[in-house]
Enzyme design. Structure first.
Site, PDB file in Angstrom:
ATOM      1  N   ASP A   1       1.679 -18.033  -3.449  1.00  0.00           N
ATOM      2  CA  ASP A   1       2.319 -16.970  -4.230  1.00  0.00           C
ATOM      3  C   ASP A   1       1.258 -16.333  -5.115  1.00  0.00           C
ATOM      4  OD1 ASP A   1       4.111 -15.264  -5.341  1.00  0.00           O
ATOM      5  OD2 ASP A   1       5.154 -16.776  -6.544  1.00  0.00           O
TER       6      ASP A   1
ATOM      7  N   HIS B   1       1.862  -9.038  -3.229  1.00  0.00           N
ATOM      8  CA  HIS B   1       0.770  -8.056  -3.137  1.00  0.00           C
ATOM      9  C   HIS B   1       1.413  -6.674  -3.097  1.00  0.00           C
ATOM     10  CE1 HIS B   1      -3.144  -6.417  -1.925  1.00  0.00           C
ATOM     11  NE2 HIS B   1      -2.478  -5.678  -1.068  1.00  0.00           N
TER      12      HIS B   1
ATOM     13  N   ASP C   1       0.855  -1.200   0.000  1.00  0.00           N
ATOM     14  CA  ASP C   1       0.000   0.000   0.000  1.00  0.00           C
ATOM     15  C   ASP C   1       0.890   1.248   0.000  1.00  0.00           C
ATOM     16  OD1 ASP C   1       0.903  -0.480   2.628  1.00  0.00           O
ATOM     17  OD2 ASP C   1      -0.684   0.747   3.476  1.00  0.00           O
TER      18      ASP C   1
ATOM     19  N   GLU D   1       2.267 -10.116   1.084  1.00  0.00           N
ATOM     20  CA  GLU D   1       2.613  -8.717   0.903  1.00  0.00           C
ATOM     21  C   GLU D   1       4.117  -8.558   1.166  1.00  0.00           C
ATOM     22  OE1 GLU D   1      -0.117  -6.004   2.794  1.00  0.00           O
ATOM     23  OE2 GLU D   1       0.871  -4.253   1.940  1.00  0.00           O
TER      24      GLU D   1
HETATM   25  O1  9MR Z   1       2.513  -6.192   9.748  1.00  0.00           O
HETATM   26  C1  9MR Z   1       1.198  -5.946  10.192  1.00  0.00           C
HETATM   27  C2  9MR Z   1       0.688  -7.176  10.912  1.00  0.00           C
HETATM   28  O2  9MR Z   1       1.442  -7.400  12.083  1.00  0.00           O
HETATM   29  C3  9MR Z   1      -0.791  -7.006  11.254  1.00  0.00           C
HETATM   30  O3  9MR Z   1      -1.279  -8.218  11.787  1.00  0.00           O
HETATM   31  C4  9MR Z   1      -1.555  -6.634   9.977  1.00  0.00           C
HETATM   32  C5  9MR Z   1      -3.048  -6.441  10.219  1.00  0.00           C
HETATM   33  O4  9MR Z   1      -3.299  -5.354  11.018  1.00  0.00           O
HETATM   34  O5  9MR Z   1      -1.023  -5.463   9.418  1.00  0.00           O
HETATM   35  C6  9MR Z   1       0.298  -5.592   9.018  1.00  0.00           C
HETATM   36  O6  9MR Z   1       0.756  -4.384   8.512  1.00  0.00           O
HETATM   37  C7  9MR Z   1       0.223  -3.926   7.279  1.00  0.00           C
HETATM   38  C8  9MR Z   1      -0.207  -2.485   7.498  1.00  0.00           C
HETATM   39  O7  9MR Z   1      -1.278  -2.426   8.395  1.00  0.00           O
HETATM   40  C9  9MR Z   1      -0.549  -1.753   6.219  1.00  0.00           C
HETATM   41  N1  9MR Z   1       0.507  -1.867   5.247  1.00  0.00           N
HETATM   42  C10 9MR Z   1       0.852  -3.258   4.974  1.00  0.00           C
HETATM   43  C11 9MR Z   1       1.323  -3.955   6.217  1.00  0.00           C
HETATM   44  C12 9MR Z   1       1.797  -5.371   5.912  1.00  0.00           C
HETATM   45  O8  9MR Z   1       0.782  -6.236   5.560  1.00  0.00           O
END
Ligand code: 9MR
Length: 603
Positions: A572, A526, A186, A581
């Protein structure tokens, strides 16, 4: 063929690149160090040992032995045998392991297999930069260049209703938060996650001399616009994010309405209170609504907002700004002073507002909510003490108990151990130092012990694989690396190698989780720009990007991973954001680990 068509053809070629079929013997697909440990894993329910051989590129047997049966392993869902061929030290390529008719992928043994990985993993950060164009001269393929995104990134506070219907009042000012790195797939920019990521890279910088390679990222070693400015390239890259963290701080004398009940479990936000918010740091700058995939940064049409300041974000900035102050002291004294002033202002603001928690109920960006900010206080105080040596910070750290109890795993919401690692190798009163160092090697000993109970031999024996589990494992590798710096036991370094082997292919999916490394690398992350799998007009990812990795929560969700064993809860697929991601706090420990191994090869 027009240039555009050529570009498309190249994209199709790269995305359709076929992968080797899975092999029954799992190895680090990026190869082994001549001098380092060498371990492979064979799933087999055979109770007794099996004979293995190692052949060279000509098919000649150059080593042989017996597998070590380990029995059932819950994390992989397999019964496994271990193959130890560490006695082989001859450099070469085209090696293969064999057990009966089963064979591994061909692999190489070289002096420095981790050097290209450390470099490629650093290149991720340049390509995540916001506010500047990503130039063709500094990327591996022209298709990876792109116009600047969010240039400028100037925003005011979110005003309107959040997902729970709470109406936020907004604020009367704007901040210019242009720059920094996008978080992940994102295009949000989050201070909390920027904190741990920048600490990790700067921590590596602070240790490289002790690891034996102070010049690993010397000026000119990375492909960066700053590659000939006389400053270490890792520092050039990290400074991009430090500057962003500083830009998220609220000017002195600013009044702001905040929600004192935000982020408290079971409590609804019913009131706002106007406070003196000067020195606090906004949690994130991000889109009002989620954008679709693909969306190149420059094509994002969503409104950007600043989201409320929090104690956690403030302390993340404080810790990294304090680290900045000591690192840049000798490189750019003006910048170093700016960092220290920001850190002190932030520290004072966090003490005034110690319980301002993150509200995770906004849409359009990630939550990063953290109900416990005690570890962020420890982290910030540790960095401030390491930089200033002021007794007030030492007193606080002693009362906090960090020297006897330095914490557990490092993560974006768990910074206690990160602070402790910094302290362990900074000047400290002898007694505090001795206690802390023995606690840290004690943690490393438990990780080594976990490796003995893990089928795939990694320093993580649990079966709960969290979102971003690859970073959990790589962050343990950092702890092991610092333990090695304190006490260079071969077992600590071997456990770092084991972590990396797992990430690069020695795992039940027989996958390298890093793009461009190994014969079966992750290919479809992602990501809103490296989105060739979603739309061939976008580029495939560059090399050196690590996937979040298996997430055992997928086992209980309906879908293709339902019922998966923890280490196999991964696909994948670019749509599978809970497992595939990529993120700054995941690539940073990949850089740290690869650079540690490369700098300490042969030791
Ligand atoms: O790394 C984060 C993980 O520990 C959480 O469980 C998850 C859900 O809240 O979010 C992950 O972080 C994401 C962030 O909120 C937005 N950008 C992408 C991050 C990686 O997926």
């Amino acid at each position: 063929m027009s240039r555009r068509l050529l570009g498309v053809a190249a994209v199709i070629l790269t995305t359709a690149a076929t992968q080797a079929p899975p092999a029954p013997i799992r190895i680090d697909q990026a190869g082994f160090e001549t001098t380092g440990p060498k371990t492979a894993v064979l799933p087999s329910t055979q109770a007794g040992p099996l004979a293995w051989t190692l052949t060279d590129a000509r098919g000649k047997v150059v080593a042989s032995g017996e597998t070590i049966p380990l029995g059932a392993d819950a994390a992989s869902g397999e019964s496994v045998h271990r193959i130890d061929f560490g006695s082989v030290r001859a450099a070469g390529s085209g090696y293969r392991l064999h057990v009966g008719t089963a064979a591994s992928h061909p692999f190489a043994i070289t002096a420095r297999p981790f050097a290209p990985l450390a470099k490629a993993a650093m290149a991720f950060f340049y390509q995540q930069r916001s506010g500047v164009p990503i130039l063709p001269a500094f990327v591996e393929r022209k298709a990876l260049a792109r116009p600047a995104g969010h240039a400028p990134d100037i925003a005011t506070c979110f005003a309107g209703r959040d997902q729970k219907g709470v109406k936020w009042p907004g604020c009367s000012y704007k901040l210019d938060a242009t720059g920094g790195w996008y978080d992940a797939g994102d295009q949000g920019k989050y201070v909390v996650n920027g904190g741990v990521s920048t600490w990790t890279l700067l921590d590596l910088h602070e240790r490289l001399a002790a690891f034996g390679d102070a010049n690993a990222f010397a000026d000119g070693r990375l492909a960066l616009p700053e590659h000939a400015n006389g400053v270490d390239d890792l520092l050039d890259e990290a400074r991009v994010e430090v500057a962003f963290l500083l830009a998220m701080q609220i000017p002195d004398g600013t009044k702001l309405a905040v929600a004192p009940d935000a982020g408290i479990a079971g409590k609804a936000i019913t009131r706002f209170e106007t406070i003196d918010a000067g020195g606090l740091v906004h949690t994130k700058i991000a889109d009002e609504n989620w954008t679709g995939l693909p969306t190149a940064p420059a094509d994002d049409r969503q409104t950007r907002f600043l989201y409320p300041p929090s104690t956690a974000a403030t302390l993340n900035m404080v810790g990294v700004a304090a680290q900045c102050a000591r690192i840049w002291r000798s490189i750019d004294a003006v910048f170093a002073r700016r960092c220290l002033t920001a850190a002190r202002r932030g520290w004072a603001a966090a003490l005034r507002h110690p319980g301002l928690l993150t509200n995770s109920d906004f849409t359009g960006s990630g939550g990063y909510g953290d109900p416990d900010v005690r570890d962020e206080f420890t982290f910030a105080a540790a960095q401030l003490y390491a930089t200033t040596r002021e007794p007030a910070f030492l007193d606080r750290l002693r009362r906090d108990g960090v020297f006897t109890d330095p914490g557990a795993d490092i993560g974006w919401g768990s910074l206690r151990l990160a602070g402790a690692l910094t302290l362990a190798t900074s000047p400290l009163p002898a007694e505090d130092r001795a206690t802390l160092r023995s606690r840290i090697t004690g943690i490393a000993d438990t990780f080594v012990e976990e490796g003995r109970h893990s089928g795939y031999g990694i320093p993580f024996a649990g079966t709960n694989y969290p979102w971003g589990s690859n970073s959990t494992i790589l962050n343990r590798a950092i702890v092991l690396g610092v333990a090695w710096q304190i006490d260079p036991k071969p077992a600590y370094r071997a456990a770092v190698v084991a972590s990396m082997d797992y990430i690069l292919g020695r795992n039940p999916l027989d996958r390298s989780y890093v793009t461009g490394f190994g014969v079966r690398p992750m290919q479809h992350p992602h990501h809103r720009f490296w989105a060739a799998s979603a739309d061939p007009r976008y580029p495939a990812p560059p090399a050196g990007v690590v996937s979040g990795g298996p997430n055992s929560a997928a086992a209980t969700a309906p879908g293709p991973m339902q019922g998966c064993a923890p280490q196999t809860c991964w696909v994948d697929d670019y749509r599978a954001f809970t497992v595939n991601e990529v993120a700054i706090n995941w690539n940073a420990p990949l850089v740290w680990t690869a650079a540690f191994l490369d700098a300490t090869q042969g030791r």
